[in-house]
Design an enzyme around this catalytic site. Structure first.
Site, PDB file in Angstrom:
ATOM      1  N   GLY A  12      -4.411  19.390 -17.164  1.00  0.00           N
ATOM      2  CA  GLY A  12      -3.891  20.664 -17.665  1.00  0.00           C
ATOM      3  C   GLY A  12      -2.556  20.579 -18.378  1.00  0.00           C
ATOM      4  O   GLY A  12      -1.769  21.522 -18.325  1.00  0.00           O
ATOM      5  N   ASN A  14      -2.077  20.576 -21.646  1.00  0.00           N
ATOM      6  CA  ASN A  14      -2.116  21.580 -22.723  1.00  0.00           C
ATOM      7  C   ASN A  14      -1.938  22.990 -22.149  1.00  0.00           C
ATOM      8  O   ASN A  14      -1.286  23.838 -22.759  1.00  0.00           O
ATOM      9  CB  ASN A  14      -3.435  21.490 -23.499  1.00  0.00           C
ATOM     10  CG  ASN A  14      -3.386  20.419 -24.582  1.00  0.00           C
ATOM     11  OD1 ASN A  14      -2.475  20.377 -25.383  1.00  0.00           O
ATOM     12  ND2 ASN A  14      -4.367  19.538 -24.589  1.00  0.00           N
ATOM     13  N   LEU A  90     -14.334  20.292 -20.143  1.00  0.00           N
ATOM     14  CA  LEU A  90     -15.428  19.365 -20.446  1.00  0.00           C
ATOM     15  C   LEU A  90     -16.808  20.013 -20.408  1.00  0.00           C
ATOM     16  O   LEU A  90     -17.805  19.358 -20.662  1.00  0.00           O
ATOM     17  CB  LEU A  90     -15.383  18.162 -19.491  1.00  0.00           C
ATOM     18  CG  LEU A  90     -14.093  17.326 -19.573  1.00  0.00           C
ATOM     19  CD1 LEU A  90     -14.154  16.147 -18.629  1.00  0.00           C
ATOM     20  CD2 LEU A  90     -13.815  16.851 -20.996  1.00  0.00           C
ATOM     21  N   ASN A 107     -10.755  25.390 -29.288  1.00  0.00           N
ATOM     22  CA  ASN A 107     -10.738  24.137 -28.533  1.00  0.00           C
ATOM     23  C   ASN A 107      -9.752  23.181 -29.187  1.00  0.00           C
ATOM     24  O   ASN A 107      -9.576  23.198 -30.413  1.00  0.00           O
ATOM     25  CB  ASN A 107     -12.149  23.517 -28.552  1.00  0.00           C
ATOM     26  CG  ASN A 107     -12.209  22.206 -27.775  1.00  0.00           C
ATOM     27  OD1 ASN A 107     -11.757  22.138 -26.642  1.00  0.00           O
ATOM     28  ND2 ASN A 107     -12.748  21.179 -28.384  1.00  0.00           N
ATOM     29  N   HIS A 109      -9.001  19.123 -29.685  1.00  0.00           N
ATOM     30  CA  HIS A 109      -9.672  17.821 -29.575  1.00  0.00           C
ATOM     31  C   HIS A 109      -8.708  16.726 -30.036  1.00  0.00           C
ATOM     32  O   HIS A 109      -8.069  16.871 -31.088  1.00  0.00           O
ATOM     33  CB  HIS A 109     -10.937  17.806 -30.438  1.00  0.00           C
ATOM     34  CG  HIS A 109     -11.702  16.524 -30.331  1.00  0.00           C
ATOM     35  ND1 HIS A 109     -12.460  16.211 -29.220  1.00  0.00           N
ATOM     36  CD2 HIS A 109     -11.792  15.457 -31.174  1.00  0.00           C
ATOM     37  CE1 HIS A 109     -13.001  15.006 -29.398  1.00  0.00           C
ATOM     38  NE2 HIS A 109     -12.608  14.534 -30.569  1.00  0.00           N
ATOM     39  N   ASP A 150     -17.544  19.690 -30.348  1.00  0.00           N
ATOM     40  CA  ASP A 150     -16.482  19.419 -31.336  1.00  0.00           C
ATOM     41  C   ASP A 150     -16.885  19.833 -32.754  1.00  0.00           C
ATOM     42  O   ASP A 150     -16.463  19.223 -33.733  1.00  0.00           O
ATOM     43  CB  ASP A 150     -16.060  17.940 -31.310  1.00  0.00           C
ATOM     44  CG  ASP A 150     -15.614  17.512 -29.924  1.00  0.00           C
ATOM     45  OD1 ASP A 150     -14.956  18.335 -29.252  1.00  0.00           O
ATOM     46  OD2 ASP A 150     -15.917  16.394 -29.500  1.00  0.00           O
ATOM     47  N   GLU A 180      -0.791  17.588 -30.049  1.00  0.00           N
ATOM     48  CA  GLU A 180      -1.649  18.553 -29.344  1.00  0.00           C
ATOM     49  C   GLU A 180      -0.881  19.751 -28.804  1.00  0.00           C
ATOM     50  O   GLU A 180      -1.228  20.898 -29.070  1.00  0.00           O
ATOM     51  CB  GLU A 180      -2.383  17.880 -28.176  1.00  0.00           C
ATOM     52  CG  GLU A 180      -3.669  17.199 -28.576  1.00  0.00           C
ATOM     53  CD  GLU A 180      -4.458  16.738 -27.358  1.00  0.00           C
ATOM     54  OE1 GLU A 180      -4.882  17.599 -26.556  1.00  0.00           O
ATOM     55  OE2 GLU A 180      -4.663  15.524 -27.212  1.00  0.00           O
TER      56      GLU A 180
END
Length: 198
Positions: A12, A14, A90, A107, A109, A150, A180
């Site tokens: 976690g 992000n 996921l 999302n 990636h 993705d 990110e």
């Protein structure tokens, strides 16, 4: 101000970047709820520490992914969620969430999509593949989630140089910290109706 839900499966980081950015007023939104697909994810602690309600929904508790997403949708409707952020989640989202939140699920990636996306491309696997392919650049992408792995329109994408001595771990760390985290905050700010506040 938009009500935001964050979904995660692991550490976690992000999620933490979003919590910190919210405290600093960097976007016009509020994280009102979090969902983890993994009962051992450290992100659960982060939610607790930030006073954010967190629900655990492992796929083993449901007959299929659609049923899990129906359960998640009920939670999100209770909290009047308007934007979903997948931050290291996921699971593959299915029709109940995709239909209800079309154009409002994003999302992050850890690669320059469409390169190094798809099945099995998550976490260190991505960075191992980038180094093995001899890529000179890597980075991260924030994109809309459309039910594929993705896939979905790209919102933001940034890159950095792959260094000759990079390991998958060092590359992962640099991309997380330099790209990110700030880019995800910026994307959330854009989708909350404005540029990131300086």
């Amino acid at each position: 101000m938009k009500n935001i839900a964050v979904m995660f499966s692991g550490g976690g980081t992000n999620f933490q970047a979003l919590i910190d950015a919210q405290k600093e007023g960097k976007f016009d939104g509020k994280i009102v709820v979090a969902v983890s697909s993994n009962d051992k994810a450290y992100g659960i602690e982060r939610a607790k520490n930030a006073g954010i309600d967190c629900y655990i929904r492992p796929k083993t508790d449901f007959p299929n992914l659609t049923e899990r997403d129906r359960s998640v949708l009920e939670i999100f409707e209770k909290y009047d969620v308007e934007l979903i952020v997948l931050a290291g989640y996921l699971g593959i989202l299915t029709e109940p969430l995709l239909e209800r939140y079309k154009g409002a699920i994003i999302n992050v990636h850890p690669a320059l999509l469409p390169k190094f996306g798809g099945k099995g491309m998550y976490g260190l696997n991505v960075h191992k593949a980038v180094i093995a392919a001899g890529e000179k650049k890597s980075g991260a992408t924030v994109h809309y989630s459309d039910g594929g792995i993705d896939t979905g329109a790209i919102i933001l994408q940034r890159s950095l140089d792959v260094l000759p001595n990079d390991t998958p771990e060092s590359l992962q760390q640099r991309i997380l910290e330099q790209i990110e985290h700030p880019m995800l905050v910026e994307a959330v700010a854009i989708l909350c109706g404005g540029k990131e506040k300086q």
